[in-house]
Design an enzyme around this catalytic site. Sequence first.
Site, PDB file in Angstrom:
ATOM      1  N   GLU A 226     -27.085  17.640  23.488  1.00  0.00           N
ATOM      2  CA  GLU A 226     -27.971  16.824  22.651  1.00  0.00           C
ATOM      3  C   GLU A 226     -27.880  15.340  22.991  1.00  0.00           C
ATOM      4  O   GLU A 226     -28.894  14.637  23.028  1.00  0.00           O
ATOM      5  CB  GLU A 226     -27.672  17.046  21.162  1.00  0.00           C
ATOM      6  CG  GLU A 226     -28.101  18.404  20.623  1.00  0.00           C
ATOM      7  CD  GLU A 226     -27.079  19.507  20.881  1.00  0.00           C
ATOM      8  OE1 GLU A 226     -26.045  19.251  21.527  1.00  0.00           O
ATOM      9  OE2 GLU A 226     -27.314  20.647  20.418  1.00  0.00           O
TER      10      GLU A 226
ATOM     11  N   HIS B 284     -25.438  25.106   8.924  1.00  0.00           N
ATOM     12  CA  HIS B 284     -26.800  25.422   9.372  1.00  0.00           C
ATOM     13  C   HIS B 284     -27.811  25.435   8.225  1.00  0.00           C
ATOM     14  O   HIS B 284     -28.848  26.073   8.325  1.00  0.00           O
ATOM     15  CB  HIS B 284     -26.842  26.794  10.056  1.00  0.00           C
ATOM     16  CG  HIS B 284     -26.119  26.863  11.353  1.00  0.00           C
ATOM     17  ND1 HIS B 284     -24.752  26.966  11.447  1.00  0.00           N
ATOM     18  CD2 HIS B 284     -26.565  26.842  12.642  1.00  0.00           C
ATOM     19  CE1 HIS B 284     -24.398  27.013  12.717  1.00  0.00           C
ATOM     20  NE2 HIS B 284     -25.473  26.933  13.469  1.00  0.00           N
TER      21      HIS B 284
END
Lengths: 341, 329
Positions: free
Chosen positions: A67, A136
């Site tokens: 990322e 998540h």
Amino acid sequence: METIKEKRKKLTGSKAMIQALEQEMNRDSNIFIMGEDIGKYGGIFGSTTGLYDKFGSDRIMDTPISETGFIGASVGAAAEGLRPVVELMFADFHGVVMDQIYNHIAKIHYMSGGNVKLPIVLMTAVGGGYSDAAQHSQTLYASFGHLPGLKVVAPTFPHDIKGMLITAIRDDNPVIFMFHKTLQGLGWMDQIDASLGPVPEEAYTIPLDKANIVREGKDVTIVGVQMMTVEALKAAEKLAEQGIDAEVIDLRSIKPIDKETILTSIAKTNRLVVVDEDYYSYGITAEISAIVASEGFKDLKAPIVRLAIPDVPIPYSRVMEKFVIPNADNIIDSVKKLVKI
Amino acid sequence: MKHIYENHLLWVYRAMKTSRYFEEKMEKVYLEGKQPVFNIGAGPVPGEMHLSNGQEPAAASMIVHLTKNDTVTATHRPHHQAIAKGVDLKKMTAEIYGKKTGLGKGKGGHMHLFDPKVKFSCGGIVGGGIPHAVGAALANKKRGTDWVAVSFIGEGAANTGAFHESMNLAALWNLPFILVVENNSWGISVSMKNSTSVSSNDIRAKAYGINGYLVKDNDPLEMYRISKEAVERAREGKGPSIIEIETYRYLGHFQGDPELYRPKEEVPILREKDPIERLKNHLLRENIITDDKIKNLEDKIFNEVDNAYDFAIHSEYPEPEEALEDVFC
């Protein structure tokens, strides 16, 4: 008007995103997308399905799990004049790339005295409600909204998703575009009515700084974002049966916040409930309460109610997760108490 | 060809000398208002000040091979790269003074210099600029140009996650990207030996399947030769490289650094091998330039730098309310 109406088809949140990306990519060859599993897979939450086959691997770029690398690369590509759209698969993963987001993407325009423009859209999936647990399931609206230099939007309905994504792509500033997993209308999750809605075929824009009154009412104002807007609308229907007329505002834009729409509504209803799927402390409920306390105090007839995730990580087990995320029943209870004051 | 080479070496000398004179002046200016008691926030140039005296070959001998179309990202110690890349010296100096006429209208300061006209940027986060250069290289490749992107880092940044992610991406996508590691031996106070598992970072190129080069002893001529090869390879689509140069840091990590971590004799030994003097001697010995001409060149350099300082000193400060501008465009 009639012709536009006829052309409106019902699309899911996911299909609305894809249509926005496809139309914009056809319009401007400088736009390309980078992210994890956005190629043949089509995005874990269906944000890019089918685009790989249409645009190929040069413009729909699968990346390694890096990322910092690929979101950092969007800075250099944008500074060169391209218009990168990058996907951070889950907003929860911001921790591994936050330096690039808040020290670079958010600040470079300012630090350069306005000389460097970074037209980057960072799309990221948010939200819980399906037992994906603490790493998540977060929305983190406030974490991104806190940082100067980022526009942060979180549309709810397919019509807004398409219009706001197109505006985000055309904006010369970095925009964090948060899409809620449950509102994508995916076949492998709970399917809710709100994830399907009429979307005009042609490209159109919706401003990134305007909230939307999705239900008019006179007794109380409920402000929500994404799934909390959906819950607020559900609550409003039930409250109406009991003679309470709630106005529901879909915030849509986290940063900047549309103060005017909220304050105008409170001038009419004199009561406020803010509902957030993010944490309680320092979050949207606190921010909106502070705005109303400072600028709309005279219009309030009762204390402001804040519903948000109590300051705990999101638990796994279904019963506990349902307990911490606000829902229509919590809203109904709060409103009923509030209108008696 | 010999003519080009000689002109290039003169260019390298000029860039190094400009940076050195600029920084020697900065070293003095920075202490104004900070004596007898050092206060980092006082004086005409407040905040941290990282000077690159000694590290000039890393920048000049690479950037001589670049044009204004090629991108450079640099570090918190950015003056030598900025000057070599042709950043507007007046605006850069004004920015360091916090003036309205600065590159960032006084909002950036010495660690945050942006000059998009020559595709230069730098930043205060160690390793943070590497992926930016990878992104610029990606844009260059997408557009079918032969432009390259070079990221300068210190050896400390080679231990960041950004280094690994960026090198993997650059190699995976075969980008026109070059990483220059300025190994000055010290990550603030921690030595390379105590921070890094390999003896030099060019070795790490193997992990990405790309070329790695080591330039020893801060040698501007060797840096010139290696950089030429790496830039040509990148332009020809042969992919990225890592170049590590063993360079010297004459001053502390920042001005005001008590430097208790390194032996007192280290810097005098390094200064004896000063790369600018070495290149000057080479230019004279090889009859590339005469004594008179080098004197003229130096006068021009001093004049240019002095003018930049005058410009900065005589520029206005921003209005306080300008702090509220430029968050968005």
